[in-house]
Motif scaffolding. Structure first.
Motif, PDB file in Angstrom:
ATOM      1  N   TYR A 173     -52.165  -2.109  21.002  1.00 37.18           N
ATOM      2  CA  TYR A 173     -51.781  -2.042  22.391  1.00 37.18           C
ATOM      3  C   TYR A 173     -52.329  -3.179  23.184  1.00 37.18           C
ATOM      4  N   MET A 204     -49.917  -5.722  22.665  1.00 36.41           N
ATOM      5  CA  MET A 204     -48.658  -5.566  23.395  1.00 36.41           C
ATOM      6  C   MET A 204     -48.808  -5.955  24.848  1.00 36.41           C
ATOM      7  N   ILE A 205     -49.980  -5.608  25.398  1.00 34.03           N
ATOM      8  CA  ILE A 205     -50.143  -5.860  26.812  1.00 34.03           C
ATOM      9  C   ILE A 205     -50.547  -7.300  27.028  1.00 34.03           C
ATOM     10  N   ARG A 260     -37.314 -11.034  14.228  1.00 38.83           N
ATOM     11  CA  ARG A 260     -36.761 -10.009  15.113  1.00 38.83           C
ATOM     12  C   ARG A 260     -37.798  -9.532  16.120  1.00 38.83           C
ATOM     13  N   GLN A 261     -38.994  -9.281  15.609  1.00 34.41           N
ATOM     14  CA  GLN A 261     -40.036  -8.767  16.481  1.00 34.41           C
ATOM     15  C   GLN A 261     -40.433  -9.751  17.565  1.00 34.41           C
ATOM     16  N   GLN A 321     -37.738  -9.828  20.115  1.00 30.75           N
ATOM     17  CA  GLN A 321     -37.766  -8.585  20.887  1.00 30.75           C
ATOM     18  C   GLN A 321     -38.897  -8.597  21.905  1.00 30.75           C
ATOM     19  N   THR A 322     -40.052  -9.079  21.456  1.00 26.91           N
ATOM     20  CA  THR A 322     -41.219  -9.056  22.331  1.00 26.91           C
ATOM     21  C   THR A 322     -41.015  -9.962  23.542  1.00 26.91           C
ATOM     22  N   ALA A 330     -38.176 -10.915  24.696  1.00 26.29           N
ATOM     23  CA  ALA A 330     -37.070 -10.381  25.483  1.00 26.29           C
ATOM     24  C   ALA A 330     -37.595  -9.316  26.429  1.00 26.29           C
ATOM     25  N   ALA A 331     -38.529  -8.489  25.938  1.00 30.93           N
ATOM     26  CA  ALA A 331     -39.121  -7.447  26.772  1.00 30.93           C
ATOM     27  C   ALA A 331     -39.839  -8.070  27.956  1.00 30.93           C
ATOM     28  N   ARG A 381     -38.994 -10.869  29.281  1.00 31.87           N
ATOM     29  CA  ARG A 381     -38.033 -11.770  29.933  1.00 31.87           C
ATOM     30  C   ARG A 381     -38.477 -13.227  29.809  1.00 31.87           C
ATOM     31  N   PHE A 415     -27.999  -6.587  16.940  1.00 29.95           N
ATOM     32  CA  PHE A 415     -29.056  -7.416  17.528  1.00 29.95           C
ATOM     33  C   PHE A 415     -28.502  -8.191  18.720  1.00 29.95           C
ATOM     34  N   GLU A 425     -27.376  -6.040  21.861  1.00 27.06           N
ATOM     35  CA  GLU A 425     -28.373  -5.619  22.842  1.00 27.06           C
ATOM     36  C   GLU A 425     -28.618  -6.687  23.891  1.00 27.06           C
ATOM     37  N   PHE A 426     -28.635  -7.952  23.453  1.00 26.29           N
ATOM     38  CA  PHE A 426     -28.849  -9.034  24.417  1.00 26.29           C
ATOM     39  C   PHE A 426     -27.668  -9.145  25.362  1.00 26.29           C
ATOM     40  N   ALA A 463     -27.715  -6.310  27.837  1.00 26.91           N
ATOM     41  CA  ALA A 463     -28.771  -6.446  28.843  1.00 26.91           C
ATOM     42  C   ALA A 463     -28.555  -7.675  29.723  1.00 26.91           C
ATOM     43  N   LEU A 484     -28.762 -10.823  28.913  1.00 31.03           N
ATOM     44  CA  LEU A 484     -29.764 -11.856  28.674  1.00 31.03           C
ATOM     45  C   LEU A 484     -29.156 -13.142  28.116  1.00 31.03           C
TER      46      LEU A 484
END
Lengths: 446, 292
Positions: free
Chosen positions: A5, A8-9, A92-93, A96-97, A99-100, A102, A115, A118-119, A122, A124
């Motif tokens: 975590y 992630m943060i 991918r990860q 994704q990260t 993208a989360a 931005r 894949f 989703e973009f 959204a 993006l």
């Protein structure tokens, strides 16, 4: 767990910090840009362009694509190009990260199917249709259906720079000849061959399914398509009049289980990885293996000429009373480069040019000649590729494509298929597995 | 200001930086992830508020309970495997001879190796076709005992526990050795004069005096096993078919393979609660034992 975590943060924070650094960097770079006498819009500032991709390895294709990126860098001194090769396993990860957060790069490689969906959903990424309209001749060179998967509401968002063909049946000619067997054309022949090889103490089909996408992507997808047909699958993933609990799909799972129960795969296939299975096969310890075109380049890099010469290539046999086409292979357009929705003005033009550079006719030819399949009509110099690649590429041109399951299903649905197949190999019931797949796919279908 | 007050102020100002860093990087993320657990978020797009949905579906999900069960196996294997082995070795090797120093370093070795290396070594030991273990079994005529150790659901969790024990005995050995060497020699001599030797001395003198150390190691063991992730992730990815899923690998797979960030956050919040409960339980158990 807390460590995860923190990660992630910390990422968005780090990204923000880095972005901050980047901004100040560009102002200080402006003087250099002017000094280098670049022709960019006369404001003297170097234009920053970032591109992320998964061509990070030492294989020929990765080197070819990186070479194209370097060429672009040389041709555009006014651009400060930040090219980030990221290993495929992490790709991918990473995307994704960011993208989360931005913080997506201006241009990045995106896999076709869910894949990219989703973009697009959204907002993006933005269309590159004008690039195709401006280069008609180039656009016409793509194989039929190449652009469909990247087309949303009539706008094209990317063009494929690769073809994925994930379910070739490679076989060892010598082992088949020695044992007086022929390459299976039907399901019954396949089961008979499995039995015969097993009695001789030879692994019939090498499978390394620790990372559980392997059985799904290289074997089950094409098996199920033979039985259900592509339309059924497309309806099932969208929940339109078909469901994964339908008897026909349960039957497909049953076929896979039958193959596993017949002892087609070596013991402990679920704890071996795909590379180990590829090695087992190329060393002549298994009669067959189902794998994608990537295996050819893996073997080209590691196997001897003698070992390569023994390998033949075919498609998966037909199934009794299958509703699908007989001559299909799972796959289709692979990844393509997409354009960040936020790119505008001169940056957008340059990004388009970069995308063109990486997917032009010359680029497609260069990639094909690095033993890698493309969705483009190219004349390859057969002296530059391995004979096995040539054979497989020519085979693929005669086949039609069927969908790779996990490229079209939701992430949760694909995961459920992957784990379900492992479960079948461990003795699970097709009905239970089918119910789990349906629940996972329906649960996340927004 | 009084002297005591000034001292207190000094203490607070010394503690503050450490507490701040700890709070920022350990406490805040836990609260944050508990908060994320209330959202439905795929990592892209806007998070949707979902109330207690994530927590409810985690608790209802059989996979979560399987992961918890597997984790308890790891906790059990660690407490019953790592600690007794470490303790026995410490008692045998507490002399500072050349031999015991060598053995101690050997036992500590896996600790300084990267987990990935340990995992790959054990993957090859367990390899169904070319693995050392199956080969050795065949060599001594136990061919019927050979099996695919990591893919057979009836044994794979136990097979995974062996490298986890093997790789983590080292630090407990060091802690126990230093605890034994710190025991006051007067007590040792008094025990000798009273005629307590061997097992009697061990159970009536040495172990009771080490009890606090043992308690600390049990807590470390529980916390460490609940965090277990890397070794299992490299060796099996939690598979096949989720049979070796641990809480941490389940959280990871839900978050990063299926892109359910909120659901993953809910799992990690539950991991925190489970760890706290287990540690509290073990403390109560041992406190009662030590006071009786």
């Amino acid at each position: 767990m807390t460590r995860m975590y923190k990660g992630m943060i910390a990422l968005p924070v780090l990204a923000a910090v880095l972005a901050g650094c980047g901004d100040s960097g560009s102002t200080s770079n402006s003087s250099q840009g002017a000094a280098s006498g670049s022709a960019s819009q006369g404001n003297g500032e170097k234009i920053k362009l970032s591109v992320w991709h998964n061509y990070s390895g030492d294989d020929l294709r990765a080197k070819t694509v990186r070479g194209l990126i370097e060429q672009f860098r040389k041709e555009h001194p006014e651009v400060e190009l930040d090219s980030q090769p990221i290993p495929t396993d992490a790709y991918r990860q990473r995307i994704q990260t960011v993208a989360a957060a931005r913080e997506l790069p201006d241009v990045f490689m995106s896999y076709s199917g869910s894949f990219t969906d989703e973009f697009q959903k959204a907002g993006l990424i933005q269309p590159i249709s004008e690039l195709l309209e401006g280069n008609k001749e180039w656009a016409d060179g793509f194989l039929p259906g190449a652009m469909d998967i990247f087309t949303y509401d009539g706008e094209v968002y990317s063009v494929p720079v690769a073809m994925s063909a994930t379910s070739f049946l490679f076989y060892n000619k010598e082992l088949f000849e020695k044992n007086g067997l022929s390459v299976p054309k039907t399901w019954d022949e396949l089961l008979a061959d499995v039995k015969a090889f097993k009695e001789k103490g030879i692994t019939p089909i090498a499978l390394g399914n620790q990372a559980p996408w392997v059985a799904q992507s290289t074997m089950f997808g094409v098996m199920a398509d033979r039985l259900t047909g592509t339309d059924w699958f497309m309806n099932a993933i969208h929940g339109q009049g078909a469901s994964f609990t339908d008897p026909i799909f349960v039957k497909a799972l049953g076929y896979f289980k039958q193959l596993s129960d017949a002892g087609a795969f070596q013991e402990g296939a679920n704890s071996l990885d795909n590379t180990q299975a590829e090695q087992t096969f190329i060393q002549g310890n298994a009669a067959m293996i189902m794998n994608g075109s990537w295996s050819i380049s893996d073997w080209a890099a590691s196997a001897t000429q003698d070992q390569m010469d023994k390998v033949g290539v075919a498609v998966f046999p037909t199934l009794p009373d299958g509703k699908g086409k007989a001559n299909t292979i799972t796959g289709g357009p692979g990844g393509g480069f997409v354009l960040n929705a936020e790119a505008e003005g001169r940056k957008r033009e340059l990004a388009m040019e970069l995308i063109y550079k990486l997917s032009s006719a010359d680029a497609q030819k260069a990639v094909a000649e690095s033993n890698s399949m493309v969705m483009y009509n190219v004349d390859i110099d057969s002296s530059k590729v391995t004979p096995l690649f040539n054979e497989a590429f020519n085979l693929v041109k005669t086949l039609s494509f069927s969908p790779v399951y996990d490229l079209y299903m939701s992430a949760a649905g694909g995961e459920a298929v992957n784990n379900g197949l492992q479960d079948l190999m461990l003795g699970g019931k097709p009905e239970t597995v089918a119910a789990q797949i349906q629940a996972a796919q329906a649960g996340t279908g927004n | 200001m009084t002297n005591a007050g000034r001292l207190k102020l000094f203490m607070i100002s010394c503690l503050a930086p450490g507490l701040l860093v700890y709070g920022l990087f350990a406490i805040v993320p836990i609260v944050w992830s508990a908060y994320y657990g209330f959202f439905d978020w795929s990592g892209i797009g806007e998070p949707k508020y979902a109330g207690w949905d994530n927590y409810a579906s985690v608790v209802r999900e059989p996979l979560f309970w399987r992961a918890l069960k597997n984790n308890i196996i790891v906790v059990g294997a660690s407490i019953l495997g790592q600690l007794p082995i470490a303790l026995a070795l410490a008692l045998l090797l507490n002399r500072n001879t050349w031999f015991s120093r060598t053995v101690r370093s050997a036992v500590f070795m896996p600790m300084v190796m990267s987990t990935v290396v340990v995992a790959l070594i054990w993957k090859y030991i367990y390899h169904p076709q070319i693995g050392v273990l199956n080969y050795a079994l065949k060599l001594v005529g136990l061919e019927s005992w050979t099996m695919p150790w990591l893919s057979d659901p009836s044994v794979n969790m136990y097979a995974l526990s062996v490298p986890i024990i093997w790789a983590n005995v080292g630090p407990y050995l060091i802690i126990f050795v230093s605890a034994i060497q710190n025991l006051p020699s007067e007590v040792d001599e008094a025990a000798k004069l009273d005629g307590a030797v061997g097992g009697r001395k061990l159970f009536s003198v040495t172990l009771p005096m080490m009890w606090d150390t043992i308690k600390v190691t049990v807590i470390m063991c529980i916390a460490g096993s609940l965090k277990a992730f890397d070794l299992v992730f490299v060796m099996t990815h939690g598979g096949p078919a989720h049979t070796t899923e641990l809480l941490a690998t389940y959280m990871y797979n839900s978050t990063f393979a299926v892109y359910r960030y909120g659901y993953g956050s809910a799992i990690s919040t539950l991991i925190v609660l489970v760890s706290a409960a287990l540690i509290l339980f073990s403390q109560l158990l041992m406190n009662r034992r030590s006071s009786s």
